[in-house]
Design an enzyme around this catalytic site. Sequence first.
Site, mmCIF file in Angstrom:
data_model
loop_
_atom_site.group_PDB
_atom_site.id
_atom_site.type_symbol
_atom_site.label_atom_id
_atom_site.label_comp_id
_atom_site.label_asym_id
_atom_site.label_seq_id
_atom_site.Cartn_x
_atom_site.Cartn_y
_atom_site.Cartn_z
ATOM 1 N N ARG A 125 1.041 -1.121 0.080
ATOM 2 C CA ARG A 125 -0.081 0.048 0.183
ATOM 3 C C ARG A 125 0.875 1.214 0.000
ATOM 4 O O ARG A 125 0.491 2.237 -0.727
ATOM 5 C CB ARG A 125 -1.085 -0.033 1.279
ATOM 6 C CG ARG A 125 -2.183 -0.929 1.096
ATOM 7 C CD ARG A 125 -2.630 -1.531 2.323
ATOM 8 N NE ARG A 125 -3.835 -2.370 2.225
ATOM 9 C CZ ARG A 125 -3.948 -3.587 2.218
ATOM 10 N NH1 ARG A 125 -2.846 -4.321 1.862
ATOM 11 N NH2 ARG A 125 -4.934 -4.347 2.034
ATOM 12 N N ARG A 173 -5.310 -18.440 -9.161
ATOM 13 C CA ARG A 173 -6.193 -17.697 -8.162
ATOM 14 C C ARG A 173 -7.458 -17.131 -8.725
ATOM 15 O O ARG A 173 -7.406 -16.419 -9.720
ATOM 16 C CB ARG A 173 -5.383 -16.912 -7.197
ATOM 17 C CG ARG A 173 -4.210 -17.680 -6.518
ATOM 18 C CD ARG A 173 -3.615 -16.906 -5.551
ATOM 19 N NE ARG A 173 -4.196 -16.460 -4.206
ATOM 20 C CZ ARG A 173 -3.803 -15.803 -3.457
ATOM 21 N NH1 ARG A 173 -2.502 -15.370 -3.433
ATOM 22 N NH2 ARG A 173 -4.601 -15.363 -2.536
ATOM 23 N N ASP A 232 -4.236 -15.472 7.517
ATOM 24 C CA ASP A 232 -2.888 -15.782 6.880
ATOM 25 C C ASP A 232 -2.298 -16.865 8.009
ATOM 26 O O ASP A 232 -1.137 -17.560 7.682
ATOM 27 C CB ASP A 232 -1.825 -14.873 6.535
ATOM 28 C CG ASP A 232 -2.377 -14.077 5.204
ATOM 29 O OD1 ASP A 232 -3.174 -14.901 4.544
ATOM 30 O OD2 ASP A 232 -2.196 -13.067 5.270
HETATM 31 C C1 S3P Z 1 -4.184 -9.022 2.427
HETATM 32 C C2 S3P Z 1 -5.447 -9.357 2.744
HETATM 33 C C3 S3P Z 1 -5.668 -11.022 2.849
HETATM 34 C C4 S3P Z 1 -4.401 -11.615 3.167
HETATM 35 C C5 S3P Z 1 -3.445 -11.261 2.308
HETATM 36 C C6 S3P Z 1 -2.970 -9.766 2.306
HETATM 37 C C7 S3P Z 1 -4.387 -7.558 2.251
HETATM 38 O O1 S3P Z 1 -6.273 -11.529 1.665
HETATM 39 O O2 S3P Z 1 -4.836 -13.214 3.061
HETATM 40 O O3 S3P Z 1 -2.291 -12.035 2.664
HETATM 41 O O4 S3P Z 1 -2.888 -7.069 2.321
HETATM 42 O O5 S3P Z 1 -5.398 -6.923 1.941
HETATM 43 P P1 S3P Z 1 -7.878 -11.383 1.447
HETATM 44 O O6 S3P Z 1 -8.436 -9.938 1.690
HETATM 45 O O7 S3P Z 1 -8.350 -11.795 0.039
HETATM 46 O O8 S3P Z 1 -8.630 -12.319 2.541
#
Ligand code: S3P
Length: 457
Positions: A36, A132, A329
């Site tokens: 981000r 994915r 995670d």
């Molecule tokens: C993340 C959100 C999660 C997480 C990923 C990082 C993020 O995924 O599993 O490792 O940085 O917004 P999801 O939002 O698809 O669950």
Amino acid sequence: MSDDRHHLSDPLFATPSAAPLRGRVRVPGDKSISHRALMLGGLAIGQTRISGLLEGEDVLATAAAMRALGASVERQADGTWLVNGVGVGGLAEPSDVLDMGNAGTGARLLMGLIASHNLTAFLTGDGSLRRRPMARVTTPLAQCGAQFFAREGGRLPLAVVGAKAAVAIDYRLPVASAQVKSAILLAGLNATGTTRVTEPEATRDHTERMLRHFGAKVVRIEEDGVGVVELQGEAVLRAADVLVPADPSSAAFPIAAALLVPGSDVTLSDICLNPGRIGLLETLREMGADLTIENGREENGEPIGDVRVRYSRLTGVTVPAERAPSMIDEYPVLAAIAAIADGSTHMPGIGELRVKESDRLAAMTDGLSQCGVRVEADADSMTVHGGADVVGNGRSGQAIKTDLDHRIAMAFAVLGLAARDGVRVDDAAPIATSFPDFVPLMRNLGADIRIDGDAAL
Ligand code: S3P
């Protein structure tokens, strides 16, 4: 970049530690915040200085993509990163395919940025990312006027034709996903009107916090007891320095190791303690873990603290399904911990694990069974029966299959520290996506983890 097409595998072997794990370490910067910071820095006006950026492959792929979209992104000799942004609306059309490697967050958030810019871009990734689902972001993003041309099932490689004049999206998340929420919010920056994302289950809010840090107008309101995030469009982002805290999802591995190796006492510095990320700490406390938070503070709008963990006898629990988004995670490493804990640990509401870097429910079930642990799973839950002596697969000649998934590799490495014969993992290379110095850091604490054939370790 770890890619099934090119890389040679690095087998890993972890064996029970003779001595307790001890020390204070700082795991690398938070992956979510690092992606981000590069994206918002790249969209802001002015120069953003990022300290503590995770220099893992996933984040480096995002840095390269932001450069390809016209931002200047440079690493300084002292390890800080300088990003000179193009301003919202100023992204340029990349002249080549954007290869996002293994990075789901990088790919999905970037699709949001691109969707509301008048340009065409092509995205691809490694064998894991190309499997994915992307329709979860392309479906809502199409509402702003963007078009997507993807492979069957909405998979990469895909082309994004950004909207000529993007309009705000109003969307209710069908899955609890911070990635989907963030992609929509990022698209909203260059759209007219107010973007709204309704999230029935709260997910990590790093995007909202960082958008505010860069001057965007974002609020969270409640409607009928459900959270709604609203972002004012045609935003102007102003460069803002970012200090990236240490990643709680990476810290989970040394935390788990300290809990499993008798006598251990380890402190992890500067951990991001965002409420959307601390579900594992809560669960471990319920299991009986001796965890304390020291030196709590706030930086760039994110709560941070040092986590001290001491070896503890743990007991299995049922993890409430509604806690899943705040530890999504961490289930692989929790499953490894549960194998050593007394009693059974039941983890409902985790169907999302099937669409992570690998099918993590299948990977944990197969791998734990291989190590002699009794485990059951169905479409969206897993139960691990702990308590018994875990044998491991060190003598079986069969290694755990990583399947391009960093967290599966690290979860089994940690299990190896408490399994009688140790644990062998077929390929540690994917660990570089999120935690490049995992092996030396764990060895520093006293763990016996090595990459087979690596004489330097
Ligand atoms: C993340 C959100 C999660 C997480 C990923 C990082 C993020 O995924 O599993 O490792 O940085 O917004 P999801 O939002 O698809 O669950």
